[in-house]
Design an enzyme around this catalytic site. Structure first.
Site, PDB file in Angstrom:
ATOM      1  N   GLY A 100       4.352   7.597  -1.427  1.00  0.00           N
ATOM      2  CA  GLY A 100       5.402   6.945  -1.758  1.00  0.00           C
ATOM      3  C   GLY A 100       6.721   7.299  -0.892  1.00  0.00           C
ATOM      4  O   GLY A 100       7.895   6.846  -1.447  1.00  0.00           O
ATOM      5  N   SER A 101       6.693   7.851   0.263  1.00  0.00           N
ATOM      6  CA  SER A 101       7.869   8.294   1.002  1.00  0.00           C
ATOM      7  C   SER A 101       8.592   7.057   1.218  1.00  0.00           C
ATOM      8  O   SER A 101       9.865   6.879   1.481  1.00  0.00           O
ATOM      9  CB  SER A 101       7.414   9.042   2.081  1.00  0.00           C
ATOM     10  OG  SER A 101       6.345   8.774   2.853  1.00  0.00           O
ATOM     11  N   ASP A 109      -0.679   0.111  -5.086  1.00  0.00           N
ATOM     12  CA  ASP A 109      -1.679   1.036  -4.625  1.00  0.00           C
ATOM     13  C   ASP A 109      -3.013   0.804  -5.057  1.00  0.00           C
ATOM     14  O   ASP A 109      -3.027   0.471  -6.482  1.00  0.00           O
ATOM     15  CB  ASP A 109      -1.369   2.449  -4.682  1.00  0.00           C
ATOM     16  CG  ASP A 109      -2.252   3.214  -3.438  1.00  0.00           C
ATOM     17  OD1 ASP A 109      -1.760   2.995  -2.428  1.00  0.00           O
ATOM     18  OD2 ASP A 109      -3.365   3.681  -3.557  1.00  0.00           O
ATOM     19  N   CYS A 127      -0.780   3.775  11.252  1.00  0.00           N
ATOM     20  CA  CYS A 127      -0.775   5.239  11.856  1.00  0.00           C
ATOM     21  C   CYS A 127      -1.656   5.316  12.821  1.00  0.00           C
ATOM     22  O   CYS A 127      -2.428   6.326  12.966  1.00  0.00           O
ATOM     23  CB  CYS A 127      -0.409   6.275  10.993  1.00  0.00           C
ATOM     24  SG  CYS A 127      -1.614   6.389   9.627  1.00  0.00           S
ATOM     25  N   ASP A 133       2.237  -1.682   5.080  1.00  0.00           N
ATOM     26  CA  ASP A 133       1.513  -0.424   5.681  1.00  0.00           C
ATOM     27  C   ASP A 133       0.146  -0.193   5.165  1.00  0.00           C
ATOM     28  O   ASP A 133      -0.055   0.577   4.537  1.00  0.00           O
ATOM     29  CB  ASP A 133       2.479   0.694   5.497  1.00  0.00           C
ATOM     30  CG  ASP A 133       2.343   2.072   6.140  1.00  0.00           C
ATOM     31  OD1 ASP A 133       2.236   1.852   7.414  1.00  0.00           O
ATOM     32  OD2 ASP A 133       2.037   3.058   5.546  1.00  0.00           O
ATOM     33  N   CYS A 170       0.886  -1.159   0.051  1.00  0.00           N
ATOM     34  CA  CYS A 170       0.072  -0.063   0.100  1.00  0.00           C
ATOM     35  C   CYS A 170       0.909   1.254  -0.045  1.00  0.00           C
ATOM     36  O   CYS A 170       1.158   1.840   1.024  1.00  0.00           O
ATOM     37  CB  CYS A 170      -1.043   0.135   1.213  1.00  0.00           C
ATOM     38  SG  CYS A 170      -1.831  -1.583   1.616  1.00  0.00           S
ATOM     39  N   ALA A 171       1.326   1.500  -1.166  1.00  0.00           N
ATOM     40  CA  ALA A 171       2.646   2.485  -1.239  1.00  0.00           C
ATOM     41  C   ALA A 171       2.362   4.001  -1.336  1.00  0.00           C
ATOM     42  O   ALA A 171       3.216   4.585  -0.753  1.00  0.00           O
ATOM     43  CB  ALA A 171       3.445   1.968  -2.574  1.00  0.00           C
ATOM     44  N   ALA A 172       1.311   4.337  -1.746  1.00  0.00           N
ATOM     45  CA  ALA A 172       1.242   5.806  -1.985  1.00  0.00           C
ATOM     46  C   ALA A 172       1.028   6.349  -0.638  1.00  0.00           C
ATOM     47  O   ALA A 172       0.466   5.941   0.395  1.00  0.00           O
ATOM     48  CB  ALA A 172      -0.218   5.959  -2.830  1.00  0.00           C
TER      49      ALA A 172
END
Length: 833
Positions: free
Chosen positions: A192-193, A220, A338, A285, A188-190
């Site tokens: 992208g950091s 994503d 988070c 993530d 779940c990359a976006a």
């Protein structure tokens, strides 16, 4: 046709506006003032939520004596943080500037009025590569005294030398222990950091002009967020990245089937570099309620409710289990959110361990990153549903058992259908605010009665190995991290699993999801439709799963049944071309089966490839042919050519053989772009892009010249200079002898020697240029020119600011020079990209 025609929408609007202007009397000043006074104006976000306080006090995520401190930090602005790109050519320069310039020149005051350092390195991040400012992002934008520092951050972030990222968001990749040879999946990359961080890790110790053997696939579910992901990662200039667009819980398996193996020239079965896409490292993530980001997203205060975390639990378990199934034996997966909610954190980890048995272990990483203050995971928690606290699944009312599942509780146990004392049959739904029921009677007695009968569960799993980061420990956001290692293939799990496939449409399963958040920079807000338990389905690890498991469950533009998805594909596939016909029951699909996504094809035009190699003198030692891809199968209309690494090439070939299960939105490094000029197409019709130049530079022997510092600086300042106007006349003569078209001008930092042929090493600075009939023009953005001038040449003497004729220019002379440059520039070049 007779009769009066209907007015258009615009005509009707104008008619209405005109009628209002005629019939409405103008308002007096007093009326306008009264309307202004009664109109609701902007108000700051409320930072109080009683349900939030009650919920987390009961869960015990911090001790009661810490609650006030914890609460006060949640309401403070989040300090700005950023990370230096460790693979950047200017990494050491930027770190030195922060340590020796900004740390000294910037000062701040704490809440007691004491002077403190305005910026400081994060003590737990290796090599002083991550920094945190005492100021919030809002303060950096508004404070005039911080303008220089803010401009520095904006410029370096845009170039790609730093990445602005929340401090706690930098933590999960550090526990993956990524090495250059690893295949890494960011599920779940976006935005992208974290993907950028993973790419930095596989590029560690990579020499200029070489590529690591590993790669990253960044995925994503949302197309728009994929675009954000592509924009973020293109600053890395990498050929080792693939961006895909899939639901993470249904990320496709790519494998080479036995009946689809291609035959070698000798008649035997041809061996492929990889026959199944598995990963050494997986970053999971997941989407979450995002309440760990309250400090930077205060609007969450008014939106937060316990249902957000409850609704996401099953999806999070699915995504994590899919990540583990794609992980190699011996590989590591990091699960992170988070969120502070144990239903999204420890409950998910516990369910993963129960499902996987002894095939997966939860690692104790408390000895790693010793300066990072973290707290152990919880062993006990409760579930709150419709105003009722539930300690175990047996307390869940029957009509709520579709939304509240056993895996949410510490034990994860199923209980009998009858609840304790039969209370559920008489208990009404209790409003979340403890208000009145439909008949007006308060239900507090019923709620208390149920809570008193709860037997608190304690997990017997090692959940203390999980990590919780809370805001007041190191002035950060909140985060949760768990590290898994796969010990053996996952068992076939004959249990009920949660799936949303029947609730969400095949065209777009994400339509029922309101955006929530799984990353540091972009928050999402999720309202998930209740997920139903489906009938028993086996879950198998692709390490030994049968052929059916490999079929993609994404059904957008995929009408082939799962049984025939991959079984009947028997087509020989060339390394550089996409096969069109299979020997099985159906044709092998091309990339175009994904609607709205350009195809990915290997470039097999010998005319283009040999023309580029000859024009630039590309060395035979550089792996070139077979590594170029385009997004257009028509050679005559190819606008951009991308370069892919060995690892990406192998995955792309596997994807072709496996029925093109991957929906690829971006791949590889843009190396060449079509360039047209008034001279017409020629062997130089493809120029080297700025992104591809660092990789290609050590391998080209033609169209490259070395310049002195003064001429290099003038090119960056004036963008275009005539051959005769260079300070170094010899350089101007060499430039005039280059072929018309793209060329490269290099300078060795800290060295006044002009090498012929040019010498390329770690100190070499290069810019792409265009050799016209009478001049040389820089073909990089104004932002790149500004960054190079500020980063590379600050130590040069001010006397170097001379005009190209060798004398120090006056303002009028400088303006005249620029006008002449502009006038002469357009006669040589008809296209600048």
């Amino acid at each position: 046709m007779g009769g009066r025609g209907r007015r258009s929408r615009t005509q009707r609007k104008h008619f209405k506006d005109g009628r209002e202007n005629v019939w409405k009397r103008p308002r007096s000043d007093a009326q306008q003032q009264e309307e202004f006074n009664t109109k609701k104006h902007w108000e700051p976000f409320a930072t109080q939520n009683v349900c939030f306080d009650d919920y987390y006090k009961e869960q015990g995520i911090v001790a009661l004596e810490e609650w006030d401190t914890f609460n006060s930090f949640l309401r403070r602005p989040l300090p700005a943080a950023f990370r230096i790109n460790s693979s950047s050519q200017f990494c050491s320069d930027i770190r030195s500037q922060l340590e020796n310039d900004f740390m000294i020149s910037l000062q701040a005051e704490d809440t007691d009025g004491n002077e403190v350092a305005a910026i400081k390195p994060l003590s737990w991040y290796p090599e002083n590569l991550a920094w945190q400012s005492t100021f919030s992002r809002m303060q950096l934008r508004k404070n005039q005294l911080l303008e220089r520092f803010h401009e520095f951050l904006k410029l370096e972030n845009e170039i790609g030398n730093i990445t602005r990222q929340e401090a706690v968001s930098m933590v999960p990749p550090l526990f993956l222990d990524v090495r250059p040879e690893h295949f890494v999946l960011d599920m779940c990359a976006a935005p992208g950091s974290k993907t950028f961080q993973l790419l930095e890790m596989i590029y560690q110790s990579t020499e200029p002009g070489t590529l690591p053997s590993g790669m990253v696939i960044a995925n994503d579910v949302d197309v728009q967020r994929c675009n954000l992901l592509i924009h973020q990662t293109k600053r890395m200039c990498t050929a080792n990245l693939i961006v895909t667009n899939h639901e993470a819980q249904h990320f496709p398996s790519c494998r080479l089937k036995k009946n689809n193996a291609t035959k070698s020239e000798t008649g035997g079965v041809k061996e492929h570099a990889i026959d199944q896409l598995l990963f050494d490292r997986v970053l999971c993530d997941v989407p979450c309620s995002g309440d760990g980001t309250l400090r930077k997203a205060p609007d969450i205060w008014r939106k937060w409710n316990v249902g957000m975390g409850n609704a996401l639990h099953c999806l999070q378990v699915q995504i994590a289990m899919r990540g583990l199934s794609l992980l190699k034996v011996g590989g590591k997966m990091v699960y992170s959110t988070c969120s502070m909610n144990p239903v999204e954190n420890e409950a998910v980890v516990a369910e993963i361990l129960r499902k996987c048995g002894g095939s997966v272990e939860l690692l104790d990483v408390s000895a790693e990153l010793p300066n990072l203050i973290r707290r152990p995971g919880l062993k006990k928690w409760k579930i709150r549903d419709k105003g009722v606290w539930l300690a175990s699944y047996k307390d869940v009312r029957k009509f709520r058992r579709q939304g509240i599942v056993p895996s949410m509780f510490p034990s994860g146990k199923h209980h009998s259908e009858e609840s304790v004392n039969g209370q559920e049959t008489d208990l009404e739904v209790i409003p979340e605010n403890g208000g009145e029921s439909v008949n007006g009677s308060r239900l507090m007695e019923a709620k208390t009665s149920l809570n008193n009968n709860c037997e608190e569960e304690i997990s017997d799993l090692p959940l203390e190995y999980c990590m919780r980061i809370v805001p007041h420990d190191q002035d950060s956001g909140a985060f949760f991290i768990a590290v898994f290692r796969k010990l053996s293939p996952l068992p076939a799990i004959q249990k009920k699993i949660i799936t949303s496939s029947e609730l969400l449409t095949s065209n777009d399963r994400s339509e029922d999801l309101e955006v929530v958040g799984n990353e540091d920079d972009n928050l999402m807000e999720i309202s998930l439709t209740e997920v139903k338990e489906q009938s028993a389905e086996p879950f198998q690890d692709p390490d030994f799963a049968d052929d059916k498991t490999g079929a993609s469950t994404d059904t957008e533009a995929n009408n082939i049944s799962e049984e025939t998805e991959l079984e009947d594909i028997q087509a020989p596939v060339s390394q550089e071309t996409v096969p069109e016909v299979a020997r099985g029951k159906r044709k092998l699909q091309v990339q175009g089966k994904w609607r709205g996504v350009d195809p990915v094809v290997f470039l097999n035009s010998d005319t283009i490839i040999n023309g580029i190699k000859t024009f630039y003198g590309i060395k035979e030692s550089f792996p070139f042919s077979g590594h170029l891809v385009t997004r257009n199968s028509d050679t005559n209309h190819v606008k951009r050519i991308y370069y892919v690494s060995h690892s990406v090439k192998d995955v792309l070939n596997l994807n072709f053989l496996g029925g093109e299960q991957l929906k690829i939105t971006s791949i590889g490094l843009k190396m060449f772009e079509r360039q047209t000029s008034k001279e017409g197409d020629n062997p130089a019709m493809f120029r080297i892009s700025s992104e591809g130049l660092p990789l290609l530079l050590p391998h080209i022997t033609k169209q490259v010249i070395s310049a002195k510092v003064v001429d290099f600086k003038h090119l960056l300042q004036y963008k275009t200079i005539k051959f005769a106007d260079f300070v170094d006349a010899e350089f101007g003569e060499k430039a005039s002898k280059l072929l018309l078209g793209c060329c490269v001008v290099v300078m060795n930092k800290g060295c006044e020697i002009v090498y012929d042929p040019p010498h390329v090493d770690a100190s070499t600075i290069a810019v792409g240029c265009w050799r016209g009939r009478t001049n040389v023009a820089v073909m990089v953005t104004a932002l790149d020119c500004q960054e190079l001038l500020e980063r590379l040449l600050p130590r040069t003497d001010k006397a170097d600011d001379s005009s190209p004729n060798g004398s120090k220019p006056t303002i009028d002379e400088e303006n005249t020079t620029k006008e002449n440059i502009v006038a002469n520039d357009h006669e040589d070049i008809s296209a600048h990209a």
